[in-house]
Structure formats: C-alpha cells, structure tokens
Design an enzyme around this catalytic site. Structure first.
Site, PDB file in Angstrom:
ATOM      1  N   ASP A 128      -5.072   0.907   9.723  1.00  0.00           N
ATOM      2  CA  ASP A 128      -4.989   1.808   8.571  1.00  0.00           C
ATOM      3  C   ASP A 128      -5.606   3.187   8.840  1.00  0.00           C
ATOM      4  O   ASP A 128      -6.535   3.630   8.140  1.00  0.00           O
ATOM      5  CB  ASP A 128      -5.625   1.175   7.317  1.00  0.00           C
ATOM      6  CG  ASP A 128      -5.099  -0.231   7.042  1.00  0.00           C
ATOM      7  OD1 ASP A 128      -3.985  -0.539   7.503  1.00  0.00           O
ATOM      8  OD2 ASP A 128      -5.802  -1.027   6.383  1.00  0.00           O
TER       9      ASP A 128
ATOM     10  N   ASP B 133       0.777  -1.246   0.000  1.00  0.00           N
ATOM     11  CA  ASP B 133       0.000   0.000   0.000  1.00  0.00           C
ATOM     12  C   ASP B 133       0.813   1.303   0.000  1.00  0.00           C
ATOM     13  O   ASP B 133       1.784   1.420   0.747  1.00  0.00           O
ATOM     14  CB  ASP B 133      -0.851   0.105   1.280  1.00  0.00           C
ATOM     15  CG  ASP B 133      -1.570  -1.162   1.626  1.00  0.00           C
ATOM     16  OD1 ASP B 133      -1.528  -2.123   0.854  1.00  0.00           O
ATOM     17  OD2 ASP B 133      -2.195  -1.187   2.715  1.00  0.00           O
TER      18      ASP B 133
HETATM   19  C1  FRU Z   1      -3.852  -3.617   2.756  1.00  0.00           C
HETATM   20  C2  FRU Z   1      -3.206  -4.116   4.028  1.00  0.00           C
HETATM   21  C3  FRU Z   1      -3.531  -3.169   5.180  1.00  0.00           C
HETATM   22  C4  FRU Z   1      -2.394  -3.395   6.127  1.00  0.00           C
HETATM   23  C5  FRU Z   1      -1.244  -3.618   5.191  1.00  0.00           C
HETATM   24  C6  FRU Z   1      -0.221  -4.613   5.678  1.00  0.00           C
HETATM   25  O1  FRU Z   1      -3.243  -4.107   1.603  1.00  0.00           O
HETATM   26  O2  FRU Z   1      -3.620  -5.427   4.322  1.00  0.00           O
HETATM   27  O3  FRU Z   1      -4.794  -3.374   5.779  1.00  0.00           O
HETATM   28  O4  FRU Z   1      -2.178  -2.299   6.965  1.00  0.00           O
HETATM   29  O5  FRU Z   1      -1.793  -4.087   3.960  1.00  0.00           O
HETATM   30  O6  FRU Z   1       0.900  -4.641   4.857  1.00  0.00           O
END
Ligand code: FRU
Length: 475
Positions: free
Chosen positions: A160, A38
């Site tokens: 998040d 992300d």
């Molecule tokens: C989304 C996610 C988020 C988390 C991150 C972990 O792709 O699963 O919810 O914070 O990636 O890498």
C-alpha cells in the site's frame, strides 16, 4: 489494452446491465459491477479528479485485484473509465494491490503493490509483495514499468505505497508486518523508479496491531498526520468495534528526521463501515479523504445484486489546535441540493412522527439544544432498520441498524459533544448513511439495507425540542 483488461471490460459490460440497483448508490462511487474495496490513486490530473479502486470485475466477491477507474469534475458525478491495471504479472500475478498516484511533469504515475505467491497460495511464507510503477500520458491507458521496490529480506506483508513530493524529492510510506508488529516504512526517490530505504517511520506498540495497512502521511496546520488502517487492535469498550480500524497519529516529521508522535491513536469514523481511507490534495489546497464504506468480515447484502462495495463521500480534513482531525463533507455537495423540506416540528413527546416517505438521496439536518430535551431517546428512524438517536441515559449519540434478515444488527456510538447544541447533517444514499456531528467534530458511516424508506422523528419517555429540522432532496 492488455488481454486481461479487455476481458475485464467485456465482463463488466455484460454484467452492468444485469445489476439489481435497489441499493446501488446515486451520488457515491461504486463499481460498475463486481467487487470494490479500497480507494486507490486519488489525484487531480488534467482537469479531473481521478479515483482508482481495488476491483474484482468478475464477481461481487474479492478476487485477483484489478484497479477500477473513474473520473469526476466535482467528486460526486463519476464517469467510469476502463480498468487501469490488471494482474498481468509476473510481479503482480496474484493481484494489483492498493497504492497511490502522483502527477510527475506531464505524466500520471501509479505506484501500487504487486502481490504474488512463489508456490502454494495457502501459505504466507510464499507471499511476496513488491512496489510497482505504471505511467500514463492520457490518464487512461497505463504503461507498466514493473517492480521499483522489492520485498525487504524477511518480510512478506509489505504493501500500500502512498507517494508524495517534498521539495525536489519523492517520498513513499509503505505498510509492513514484522512478526506481529505493524509498521510504516519510509522510502525516498529522485525519479520514482529507484528508491532508497529511509527506515521505519513508525511502528505499533503491543496494543496497536500486527499489520498497518494503507498508510498516508500529510501536513495540516504545520503538523504531520500519519493515517493508517491497523489490523489486530482489540475492541475496548466503545472503541475499535469493527474488525479492523482506521485512524491517525499526529506528530512532527521532516525529511531526514524521525516522526515524533504527539497524540495517541484515534479512530477517524465511528460507524460500522469505514476502512482504508486515502487522502489527496485538491487543486485549491484542500486535503480531501475518501474511505471504503464497507468492512472486512461483514455481510454485504448487495452481493446478491451483482455488485459490492462503495466509497464514502469526499470529506475535507482539518486539524484542531488539540490535534483532532475533523471531517466535513466537501462543499461541492451543496450543489446537489434541490428542494428543502422544512418539517413543521418543534417539540415531540412520546411519539413517532413520519416526516418523509421516500428517503433515498437525502440530506437531513437536525439541531437540538441538549439541555431542553429530557426524552430518554430521541432522533430519527428509517423504518425499523436504522435509528440515529440521543441516548440521554448513556449520554451518547447512537447509530443503530437492525437488519436481522442480513445478519446486520448492532450499534455504534460516540459520547455526546460537550457543547450545548447538537447539530447533525445526515446523508442518505440507497444503502448508506453518513452522519456528520457538529460541523466535523465526529463522523459515523454505516451501510444500511432498507426495503422501504419512510423516515420518522421520535422522542420516547419525555420531550425533544428541535431547533432546526428538515431535509434537502439531493440531485
Ligand atoms: C486493505 C487491503 C490492502 C490491500 C488491499 C487488497 O483493505 O487489505 O492492504 O492492498 O486491501 O485488496
């Protein structure tokens, strides 16, 4: 610099010279080496656009998450900076998960999820996710301030944070899972360090997934857009084909009031590879979004080259009167244009015509008057690995990839627009294609893995008329 960041830098410095760069992007952001997922902490600070991202510096596989960091003047030429966060613990000992950044007076603040297990890592019962704060004056080295929001009682998946300022107060949305229901929770703060819970802002009905990742709430045209990435929505016909989705609800919200939803969930992008988008405000007021151009559960052939994952092009968001989000590539992309190659084709009938023998950093522009085309299939092909075409029988625009050697074959598609004209802007980079339909009406983004790069136009079982057709070579 903490020991863990120094170690990560050492590993990256060693590995980045050993990459095989055949599929490494030329004008998109990708990790120096290792894994990326992300986009995190997108922000304008100190004269630079900063992009942080989920990063595992030690291998091209997902692992204990760090925050990678790069900055840019134009969101296209990126300069890599030292890793910003490493899982030093105890609050983030198993990973620094996704989050956001805000400018608070002269400080850059990162608000992210500390990911930790109390005991055995194999059970979610031992998982705790907390929201953490780190700050910096120079935008490069960050001081950690630990947990600012603890895991609410009974929750395990709680992550998040996306923070923004509204008048004098700071607000945060966080994704959560309660049983098998995805939620967005809201918090409020005066100072970023202590936060009050303001309840559940929105939650899934039975079809909308068990966990909502990466929520984001922002205003366009006086309405509020709640963008998020639900896990667990079932595929339905041509919709929700990827393992996880990214989309939005349009509604009304103001501090102290509930979110009143005014539209059904819509996907943001209809390609194979788009997830966890995050938005931010450019200094000139544009709302810009970047996503991760990859997909959980999908083969990632670049892993054999020592890296994995990339971000999409930055895209400017607007909202139509009927509550549809539109995405257009930011105008800075036009500065990358070097030479225009006009392809001398107006009509094509039952034929494949090579038009460019090295399509790599290329923006293709194609325009058709749909009523004048009776071919059953017409469009462009990158060797026999990728095709973008109108399927006249199905009345759909199809993006198809065919890389059986990597286990990546299949189509994504959208209905043909109702307008008389179909205009496509297609951005190719070494291992990606992003298709913008009719100036923002729809978008399809997918990873591709060409071995050679001849681009051809084609029209089968009938005739296609091209009213515009050519390509920009991009810097
Ligand atoms: C989304 C996610 C988020 C988390 C991150 C972990 O792709 O699963 O919810 O914070 O990636 O890498």
């Amino acid at each position: 610099m903490t020991l863990l960041i120094a170690n990560a830098e050492k590993a990256l410095n060693e590995k980045q010279d050993q990459l095989n760069i055949r599929w490494y992007p030329r004008y998109h952001l990708a990790p120096r080496a290792g894994w990326m997922n992300d986009p995190n902490g997108l922000v304008w600070f100190d004269g630079w656009y900063h992009a942080f991202y989920q990063h595992h510096p030690y291998s091209p596989e997902w692992g204990p998450m760090h925050w990678g960091h790069a900055r840019s003047r134009d969101m296209l030429h990126w300069e890599h900076l030292p890793v910003a966060l490493a899982p030093v613990g105890p609050e983030d000992k198993d990973g620094c998960f996704s989050g956001s950044a805000v400018v608070n007076a002269d400080e850059l603040s990162l608000i992210y999820t500390g990911h930790k297990f109390h005991g055995d890592l194999s059970s979610d019962d031992n998982l705790y996710q907390v929201q953490c704060l780190a700050t910096s004056k120079n935008g490069i080295e960050f001081a950690r301030h630990g947990t600012v929001i603890d895991t609410p009682a009974g929750l395990h998946h709680f992550r998040d944070p996306k923070v923004w300022q509204e008048g004098e107060a700071w607000y945060m949305v966080v994704g959560a899972r309660v049983g098998d229901t995805g939620q967005v929770r809201l918090y409020r703060s005066e100072c970023l360090r202590s936060w009050q819970a303001e309840g559940v802002l929105a939650e899934a009905d039975e079809k909308m997934g068990f966990m909502w990742e990466c929520p984001d709430l922002f205003t366009l045209n006086g309405k509020q857009i709640l963008m998020f990435s639900p896990q667990g929505m079932a595929a339905q016909g041509y919709e929700n084909r990827n393992l996880f989705q990214s989309g939005y609800l349009v509604g009304q919200w103001q501090p102290g009031a509930p979110f009143v939803q005014q539209s059904a969930f819509r996907e943001m992008d209809h390609g194979h590879d788009f997830y966890a988008p995050q938005s931010f405000l450019a200094p000139d007021g544009r709302r810009i979004v970047l996503g991760w151009m990859a997909m959980w559960g999908s083969p990632m052939p670049e892993q054999q080259d020592g890296w994995s994952g990339m971000l999409t092009l930055p895209r400017e968001l607007t909202l139509t009167a009927d509550n549809r989000l539109q995405m257009r590539p930011v105008r800075e992309l036009e500065n990358l244009r070097q030479h225009w190659f006009s392809w001398p084709v107006s009509t094509l009938s039952n034929k494949m015509l090579p038009v460019m023998n090295h399509c790599e950093t290329t923006e293709v522009i194609l325009q058709f008057e749909l009523a004048a085309c009776d071919a059953e299939q017409y469009g462009i092909a990158l060797e026999d690995g990728m095709r973008l075409y109108v399927d006249n029988q199905a009345q759909r625009l199809v993006l198809e990839r065919n890389y059986p050697e990597f286990g990546l074959c299949g189509q994504r598609s959208i209905p043909l627009p109702a307008s008389a004209t179909l205009k496509l802007r297609v951005f190719f980079d070494s291992s990606s294609v992003e298709v913008f339909v009719n100036d923002g009406e729809a978008c399809l983004s997918s990873r591709i893995y060409p071995q050679s790069r001849m681009l051809s136009l084609f029209a089968w079982s009938g005739r296609a008329e091209f009213t515009e057709c050519g390509a920009w070579h991009l810097e």
